[in-house]
Write a protein that holds these residues in place. Structure first.
Motif, short mmCIF file in Angstrom:
data_model
loop_
_atom_site.label_atom_id
_atom_site.label_comp_id
_atom_site.label_asym_id
_atom_site.label_seq_id
_atom_site.Cartn_x
_atom_site.Cartn_y
_atom_site.Cartn_z
N ASN A 1 0.83 -1.18 0.00
CA ASN A 1 0.00 0.00 0.00
C ASN A 1 0.88 1.26 0.00
N TYR A 2 1.90 1.28 0.84
CA TYR A 2 2.85 2.42 0.90
C TYR A 2 3.58 2.56 -0.42
N LYS A 3 4.01 1.45 -0.97
CA LYS A 3 4.73 1.48 -2.27
C LYS A 3 3.81 2.01 -3.37
N GLU A 4 2.56 1.65 -3.32
CA GLU A 4 1.62 2.15 -4.32
C GLU A 4 1.46 3.66 -4.22
N CYS A 5 1.41 4.11 -2.97
CA CYS A 5 1.29 5.56 -2.74
C CYS A 5 2.51 6.28 -3.30
N LEU A 6 3.71 5.69 -3.04
CA LEU A 6 4.95 6.30 -3.56
C LEU A 6 4.93 6.33 -5.07
N GLN A 7 4.52 5.25 -5.64
CA GLN A 7 4.46 5.18 -7.11
C GLN A 7 3.47 6.22 -7.66
N GLN A 8 2.37 6.38 -6.97
CA GLN A 8 1.37 7.36 -7.42
C GLN A 8 1.90 8.78 -7.30
N VAL A 9 2.66 9.03 -6.22
CA VAL A 9 3.28 10.37 -6.04
C VAL A 9 4.26 10.65 -7.15
N GLU A 10 5.09 9.64 -7.47
CA GLU A 10 6.08 9.80 -8.55
C GLU A 10 5.38 10.04 -9.88
N LYS A 11 4.31 9.33 -10.09
CA LYS A 11 3.55 9.48 -11.34
C LYS A 11 2.97 10.89 -11.45
N LEU A 12 2.43 11.37 -10.32
CA LEU A 12 1.87 12.74 -10.31
C LEU A 12 2.95 13.79 -10.52
N LYS A 13 4.14 13.53 -9.96
CA LYS A 13 5.27 14.46 -10.17
C LYS A 13 5.64 14.54 -11.63
N MET A 14 5.69 13.39 -12.27
CA MET A 14 6.01 13.32 -13.70
C MET A 14 4.97 14.08 -14.52
N GLU A 15 3.70 13.85 -14.17
CA GLU A 15 2.64 14.54 -14.90
C GLU A 15 2.73 16.06 -14.71
N LEU A 16 3.06 16.44 -13.48
CA LEU A 16 3.18 17.86 -13.17
C LEU A 16 4.33 18.51 -13.93
N SER A 17 5.46 17.79 -14.03
CA SER A 17 6.63 18.35 -14.72
C SER A 17 6.38 18.48 -16.22
N THR A 18 5.53 17.63 -16.75
CA THR A 18 5.26 17.70 -18.20
C THR A 18 3.95 18.45 -18.51
N LEU A 19 3.38 19.08 -17.47
CA LEU A 19 2.13 19.81 -17.64
C LEU A 19 2.35 21.02 -18.54
N PRO A 20 1.60 21.17 -19.61
CA PRO A 20 1.79 22.30 -20.54
C PRO A 20 1.46 23.64 -19.85
N GLU A 21 2.13 24.71 -20.31
CA GLU A 21 1.98 26.05 -19.71
C GLU A 21 0.56 26.57 -19.87
N TYR A 22 -0.07 26.30 -21.04
CA TYR A 22 -1.40 26.86 -21.29
C TYR A 22 -2.42 26.34 -20.28
N VAL A 23 -2.19 25.13 -19.74
CA VAL A 23 -3.11 24.57 -18.75
C VAL A 23 -3.08 25.40 -17.48
N VAL A 24 -1.82 25.78 -17.07
CA VAL A 24 -1.66 26.60 -15.86
C VAL A 24 -2.25 27.99 -16.09
N HIS A 30 -4.72 31.21 -11.59
CA HIS A 30 -3.71 32.00 -12.31
C HIS A 30 -4.31 33.32 -12.80
N LYS A 31 -5.51 33.26 -13.35
CA LYS A 31 -6.16 34.47 -13.85
C LYS A 31 -6.45 35.45 -12.70
N CYS A 32 -6.87 34.91 -11.57
CA CYS A 32 -7.15 35.75 -10.40
C CYS A 32 -5.88 36.44 -9.92
N LEU A 33 -4.79 35.65 -9.83
CA LEU A 33 -3.49 36.21 -9.40
C LEU A 33 -3.01 37.27 -10.40
#
Length: 193
Positions: A1-24, A30-33
């Motif tokens: 269960n812990y390993k799955e959580c770690l894997q999910q965190v890593e996966k989310l990190k990867m998705e976040l790093s490859t997240l396109p700028e236009y999405v942000v 972002h518009k409010c700021l």
């Protein structure tokens, strides 16, 4: 269960790093700021402009005040010189009258000794001496009056100089306080930005 959580965190990190700028950029946060930043930036620019205008106005006021003080000091010096000149002239006149009086007295005594029978001339000379003495007393009174005026003017001048100094100190303090308040307000707005 812990390993799955770690894997999910890593996966989310990867998705976040490859997240396109236009999405942000398209997010509501972002518009409010961005909107808040624009408002704060405009306010900062307005405060900066206001600060510069106030500094210019402060400089103009300071220069005008300095010119006014210089003019007052110049007028004060001219008044003192004029009064001193008048006093010196009156003292010279008094000395001249005393000298003339002394010469007339000596001449009168010589004439009196040389010709005791000239009663009418002696009477005329006495009248002349009395007139000169009266004139002499009037001149003394006038000199005393001018000296009194001179002392009064010196007291008035000292009061004016003291008032000028107090006004100058009060104005400088007020201007410094205003400047510090403006700088603090400017720094606070810039700090928010």
């Amino acid at each position: 269960n812990y390993k799955e959580c770690l894997q999910q965190v890593e996966k989310l990190k990867m998705e976040l790093s490859t997240l396109p700028e236009y999405v942000v950029v398209e997010t509501t946060e972002h518009k409010c700021l961005q909107s808040q930043f624009s408002v704060l930036y405009n306010e900062a620019m307005q405060l900066k402009t206001q600060l510069e205008e106030n500094r210019a106005q402060l400089s103009v006021s300071k220069n005008a005040h300095m010119r006014q003080i210089e003019q007052m000091e110049s007028e004060e010096l001219l008044a003192q010189k004029k009064l001193r000149t008048e006093v010196i002239q009156l003292e010279d006149m008094l000395a001249q009258v005393r000298k003339e009086y002394e010469m007339l007295r000596i001449e009168f005594e010589q004439n009196l000794a040389a010709n005791e029978q000239t009663g009418p001339i002696n009477k005329e000379m006495r009248n002349l001496i009395t007139s000169l003495q009266t004139h002499n007393l009037q001149l003394k009174a006038e000199v005393a009056r001018y000296k009194r005026k001179f002392r009064e003017k010196e007291v008035e001048t000292a009061k004016l100089r003291k008032e000028c100094d107090e006004l100058r100190v009060a104005e400088i303090k007020a201007l410094q306080a205003k400047k510090e308040a403006l700088i603090s307000a400017g720094e606070g707005v810039i700090g928010l930005a």
